[in-house]
Design a protein around this motif. Structure first.
Motif, PDB file in Angstrom:
ATOM      1  N   LEU A 299       0.802  -1.214   0.000  1.00  0.00           N
ATOM      2  CA  LEU A 299       0.000   0.000   0.000  1.00  0.00           C
ATOM      3  C   LEU A 299       0.843   1.277   0.000  1.00  0.00           C
ATOM      4  N   GLY A 300       2.172   1.145   0.035  1.00  0.00           N
ATOM      5  CA  GLY A 300       3.036   2.311  -0.081  1.00  0.00           C
ATOM      6  C   GLY A 300       3.340   3.021   1.220  1.00  0.00           C
ATOM      7  N   PHE A 301       3.211   2.339   2.358  1.00  0.00           N
ATOM      8  CA  PHE A 301       3.480   2.962   3.658  1.00  0.00           C
ATOM      9  C   PHE A 301       4.865   2.597   4.208  1.00  0.00           C
ATOM     10  N   ASP A 302       5.712   1.960   3.413  1.00  0.00           N
ATOM     11  CA  ASP A 302       7.028   1.533   3.889  1.00  0.00           C
ATOM     12  C   ASP A 302       8.031   2.674   3.758  1.00  0.00           C
ATOM     13  N   LEU A 303       7.821   3.699   4.589  1.00  0.00           N
ATOM     14  CA  LEU A 303       8.666   4.885   4.571  1.00  0.00           C
ATOM     15  C   LEU A 303       9.339   5.054   5.922  1.00  0.00           C
ATOM     16  N   ASP A 304      10.502   5.666   5.915  1.00  0.00           N
ATOM     17  CA  ASP A 304      11.209   5.978   7.157  1.00  0.00           C
ATOM     18  C   ASP A 304      10.551   7.202   7.785  1.00  0.00           C
ATOM     19  N   ILE A 305       9.787   7.010   8.854  1.00  0.00           N
ATOM     20  CA  ILE A 305       9.074   8.114   9.489  1.00  0.00           C
ATOM     21  C   ILE A 305       9.247   8.018  11.000  1.00  0.00           C
ATOM     22  N   ALA A 306       8.886   9.082  11.679  1.00  0.00           N
ATOM     23  CA  ALA A 306       8.797   9.092  13.140  1.00  0.00           C
ATOM     24  C   ALA A 306       7.509   9.817  13.468  1.00  0.00           C
ATOM     25  N   ALA A 307       6.391   9.097  13.507  1.00  0.00           N
ATOM     26  CA  ALA A 307       5.056   9.683  13.605  1.00  0.00           C
ATOM     27  C   ALA A 307       4.592   9.753  15.053  1.00  0.00           C
ATOM     28  N   HIS A 308       3.893  10.867  15.386  1.00  0.00           N
ATOM     29  CA  HIS A 308       3.377  11.068  16.737  1.00  0.00           C
ATOM     30  C   HIS A 308       1.856  11.161  16.787  1.00  0.00           C
ATOM     31  N   GLY A 309       1.225  11.396  15.661  1.00  0.00           N
ATOM     32  CA  GLY A 309      -0.229  11.533  15.598  1.00  0.00           C
ATOM     33  C   GLY A 309      -0.717  11.123  14.230  1.00  0.00           C
ATOM     34  N   VAL A 310      -2.048  11.209  14.001  1.00  0.00           N
ATOM     35  CA  VAL A 310      -2.601  10.807  12.712  1.00  0.00           C
ATOM     36  C   VAL A 310      -3.997  11.406  12.565  1.00  0.00           C
ATOM     37  N   ASP A 311      -4.374  11.735  11.323  1.00  0.00           N
ATOM     38  CA  ASP A 311      -5.752  12.079  11.003  1.00  0.00           C
ATOM     39  C   ASP A 311      -6.031  11.594   9.598  1.00  0.00           C
ATOM     40  N   VAL A 321     -10.411   7.384   1.984  1.00  0.00           N
ATOM     41  CA  VAL A 321      -9.841   8.281   2.980  1.00  0.00           C
ATOM     42  C   VAL A 321      -8.315   8.255   2.896  1.00  0.00           C
ATOM     43  N   ASP A 322      -7.710   9.441   2.886  1.00  0.00           N
ATOM     44  CA  ASP A 322      -6.258   9.598   2.889  1.00  0.00           C
ATOM     45  C   ASP A 322      -5.791   9.853   4.323  1.00  0.00           C
ATOM     46  N   TRP A 323      -4.485   9.723   4.572  1.00  0.00           N
ATOM     47  CA  TRP A 323      -3.979   9.752   5.946  1.00  0.00           C
ATOM     48  C   TRP A 323      -2.754  10.641   6.047  1.00  0.00           C
ATOM     49  N   CYS A 324      -2.706  11.443   7.098  1.00  0.00           N
ATOM     50  CA  CYS A 324      -1.577  12.337   7.340  1.00  0.00           C
ATOM     51  C   CYS A 324      -1.071  12.159   8.763  1.00  0.00           C
ATOM     52  N   ALA A 325       0.257  12.237   8.924  1.00  0.00           N
ATOM     53  CA  ALA A 325       0.873  12.000  10.226  1.00  0.00           C
ATOM     54  C   ALA A 325       1.925  13.054  10.516  1.00  0.00           C
ATOM     55  N   PRO A 326       1.800  13.798  11.630  1.00  0.00           N
ATOM     56  CA  PRO A 326       2.867  14.694  12.067  1.00  0.00           C
ATOM     57  C   PRO A 326       3.938  13.911  12.813  1.00  0.00           C
ATOM     58  N   GLY A 327       5.139  14.455  12.862  1.00  0.00           N
ATOM     59  CA  GLY A 327       6.228  13.797  13.572  1.00  0.00           C
ATOM     60  C   GLY A 327       7.497  14.612  13.440  1.00  0.00           C
ATOM     61  N   ARG A 328       8.628  13.935  13.475  1.00  0.00           N
ATOM     62  CA  ARG A 328       9.907  14.633  13.277  1.00  0.00           C
ATOM     63  C   ARG A 328      10.030  15.018  11.809  1.00  0.00           C
ATOM     64  N   THR A 361      10.388  21.044  11.847  1.00  0.00           N
ATOM     65  CA  THR A 361       9.244  21.057  12.754  1.00  0.00           C
ATOM     66  C   THR A 361       9.153  19.693  13.411  1.00  0.00           C
ATOM     67  N   VAL A 362       8.534  19.646  14.586  1.00  0.00           N
ATOM     68  CA  VAL A 362       8.224  18.376  15.244  1.00  0.00           C
ATOM     69  C   VAL A 362       6.775  18.461  15.694  1.00  0.00           C
ATOM     70  N   GLY A 363       5.910  17.733  15.008  1.00  0.00           N
ATOM     71  CA  GLY A 363       4.485  17.777  15.304  1.00  0.00           C
ATOM     72  C   GLY A 363       4.038  16.589  16.124  1.00  0.00           C
ATOM     73  N   TRP A 364       2.995  16.811  16.952  1.00  0.00           N
ATOM     74  CA  TRP A 364       2.499  15.746  17.826  1.00  0.00           C
ATOM     75  C   TRP A 364       1.027  15.422  17.584  1.00  0.00           C
ATOM     76  N   SER A 365       0.209  16.406  17.418  1.00  0.00           N
ATOM     77  CA  SER A 365      -1.203  16.166  17.107  1.00  0.00           C
ATOM     78  C   SER A 365      -1.553  16.934  15.842  1.00  0.00           C
ATOM     79  N   LEU A 366      -2.476  16.384  15.063  1.00  0.00           N
ATOM     80  CA  LEU A 366      -2.872  16.990  13.796  1.00  0.00           C
ATOM     81  C   LEU A 366      -4.374  16.837  13.618  1.00  0.00           C
ATOM     82  N   ASP A 367      -5.034  17.919  13.220  1.00  0.00           N
ATOM     83  CA  ASP A 367      -6.429  17.866  12.807  1.00  0.00           C
ATOM     84  C   ASP A 367      -6.551  18.455  11.409  1.00  0.00           C
TER      85      ASP A 367
END
Length: 543
Positions: A299-311, A321-328, A361-367
């Motif tokens: 599904l294409g999610f095999d990325l190097d990420i450091a996620a803290h939240g999701v919407d 539905v598409d998905w976004c994640a804040p993080g480092r 930026t370093v994000g933790w929550s996302l709406d």
């Protein structure tokens, strides 16, 4: 939508926005103006009408906010129960109806009371409630992840808490009182990991709520993640039992943001475990027969990420539905693309206009929400350091009419550098516009009231079956004459949780509209001719 160069930030837009903001203002209803009546009619046809504020000044230059927390009674200080714990941080916030009266209350952790509850009078004035949820002692055994949902069908949201190797339940007794915590799950060998997030959702379509419970390793690096597993707990008659142990195919994974959604359009809810540390995220496709297959690479999610939240929301309006994640670093967004997903955060413009610190930026929550009801989704992120002694401002991107986003954080003054972890959006004063609350562990939360008063809106509240009254996991579509907006009803996401209702900004489309709900059990409810600028209930056949 084909995200490309046309979606990038344009300098002339930013300059124009600064000029307009300097010349124009925006005012809105004060604490006593309750524009939404609540007739307590939960039928699928008629619900809460809203009235217009004739004295309000339209705000046509984007969202505008003012911190009114202290004036509205939000005068409590949050703190870090483990200040010597190293990098990262912790501060949970929820904008949620905790007493069943239709308005949004506030739950915050950690405060000097442990978990504190603030009761809304319906017009956005808050009072600390004396009945706090008992959470036990602070270190060495503090709770971490929190989620809210009505588990027993009494119309009141209960509180699920996670901690080192355990998950507990505090049942809501009404009047903001809660029963003492009882164990939902306890691992005698779980002292080296923590349930930093959890989410309640009907994953097997049997009309009761199950529990997604991923784990995060205490301390250590990526080389210590092997053997770390994640759990899906199935509810049966009020009892949660371990149903599936989820082991990522790509190796050990530490998780503090997880959710569920239909990623492949087959009607079943799939699982998204977004990696905070480890090789990648882990996406488990639900085959509908009780088996979950790792589909991360497919599904294409095999990325190097450091996620803290999701919407999640349908950003390109293809019905998925598409998905976004804040993080480092900048926000990562996966847009659906013919059976797979393509990471498109930068193409959408979801990068800070003024990068800060080591990561930008370093994000933790996302709406992902429409803050000014102009019909275009905006994006708002709470920011905090991933390492000590650094600062990152909160960020707000304005949705552009042709698609994509533009960073307007500095222009509208939403760029506070106080570390904020939890962030939730909700209409606290009933004027039809979403307000913001962010949570720090080093001072007062920010209650940012939305001053804009222009744009058509609709909120959808689900009345589900008895053991999933709030409809968590349902897919909701609002169809107007020109377009269809789609999102899932989600619960806790990282360190925050919003209301158990979905807000849709409709711009100048004043209805009526069609609301379509696909419930987790496959039932579909369709309401046609729905009037706008109201909270509209939609009832499950067994609701």
């Amino acid at each position: 939508m084909n995200p490309g160069p046309s979606l990038r930030v344009r300098d002339w837009r930013t300059l124009l926005l600064f000029v307009v903001l300097a010349l124009a203002g925006c005012s809105g209803p004060g604490p006593g103006d309750d524009d939404t009546s609540d007739d307590d009619d939960d039928s699928a046809v008629d619900d809460d009408d809203a009235t217009d504020d004739d004295d309000a000044v339209p705000c046509t230059d984007g969202p505008r906010f003012a911190d009114e927390g202290v004036a509205r009674g939000i005068e409590f200080e949050m703190f870090d129960p483990n200040p010597d714990g190293g990098g990262g941080g912790h501060a949970n916030i929820a904008a949620h109806d905790l007493d069943g009266d239709g308005d949004l209350d506030i739950l915050a952790y950690p405060t000097v009371e442990g978990i504190s509850l603030w009761e809304n009078d319906g017009a956005g004035q808050f009072t600390l409630h004396p009945e706090a949820v008992s959470i036990g002692d602070f270190p060495p055994d503090p709770p971490a992840g929190l989620s809210l949902a009505d588990l027993d069908g009494d119309g009141l949201s209960d509180v699920i808490q996670g901690g080192p190797g355990w998950l507990t339940l505090a049942r809501n007794l009404g009047g903001m009182g809660f029963e003492p915590r009882v164990d939902l799950f306890r691992d005698p060998d779980g002292s080296d990991y923590v349930f930093l997030t959890n989410q309640l959702v009907d994953i097997d379509g049997d009309n009761d709520l199950d529990l997604i419970a991923p784990t995060q390793r205490f301390g250590g690096g990526d080389d210590e993640l092997d053997g770390l597993v994640h759990r899906l707990l199935l509810q049966d008659g009020g009892v949660f039992e371990e149903w599936v142990v989820l082991t990522p195919a790509l190796g050990g994974l530490s998780v503090q943001a997880a959710t569920a959604g239909d990623l492949d359009g087959d009607g079943d809810l799939d699982l998204l475990l977004l990696g905070d540390a480890g090789p990648s995220s882990a996406i488990f496709r639900n085959d509908g027969d009780g088996a979950f297959v790792d589909a991360t690479e497919a599904l294409g999610f095999d990325l190097d990420i450091a996620a803290h939240g999701v919407d999640g929301v349908d950003l390109n309006e293809d019905g998925i539905v598409d998905w976004c994640a804040p993080g480092r670093g900048p926000i990562r967004c996966w847009l659906s693309d013919g059976g797979s997903f393509v990471e498109s955060g930068a193409d959408l413009g979801l990068e800070p206009a003024a990068p800060a610190g080591e990561h930008g930026t370093v994000g933790w929550s996302l709406d992902l929400v429409d803050l000014n009801n102009d019909g275009a989704l905006d994006a708002v992120q709470s920011s905090a350091p991933a390492d000590p002694n650094k600062s990152y401002p909160d960020l707000l991107w304005l949705g552009l009419p042709g698609g994509g986003f533009e960073d307007v954080s500095a222009a509208i003054g939403f760029d506070d550098e106080t570390p904020h972890w939890g962030l939730a959006t909700g209409d606290f004063d009933g004027d039809g516009f979403l307000d913001l609350i962010t949570a720090s562990n080093s001072g007062y939360p920010l209650l940012m009231m939305n001053l804009c008063t222009e744009g058509v809106w609709l909120e959808v509240r689900l009345d589900g079956p008895p053991l999933n009254r709030q409809g968590f996991g349902a897919r909701v579509e609002v169809e107007t004459a020109s377009r269809t907006r789609t999102r899932h009803m989600l619960g806790g996401r990282g360190q925050a949780q919003g209301p158990a209702r979905l807000h849709f900004g409709l711009g100048d489309e004043d209805g009526p509209v069609t609301v379509r709900v696909r419930w987790p059990d496959g039932e579909v409810t369709v309401l046609e001719g729905v009037e706008v600028e109201r909270v509209q209930s939609v009832t499950h056949p067994d609701g």
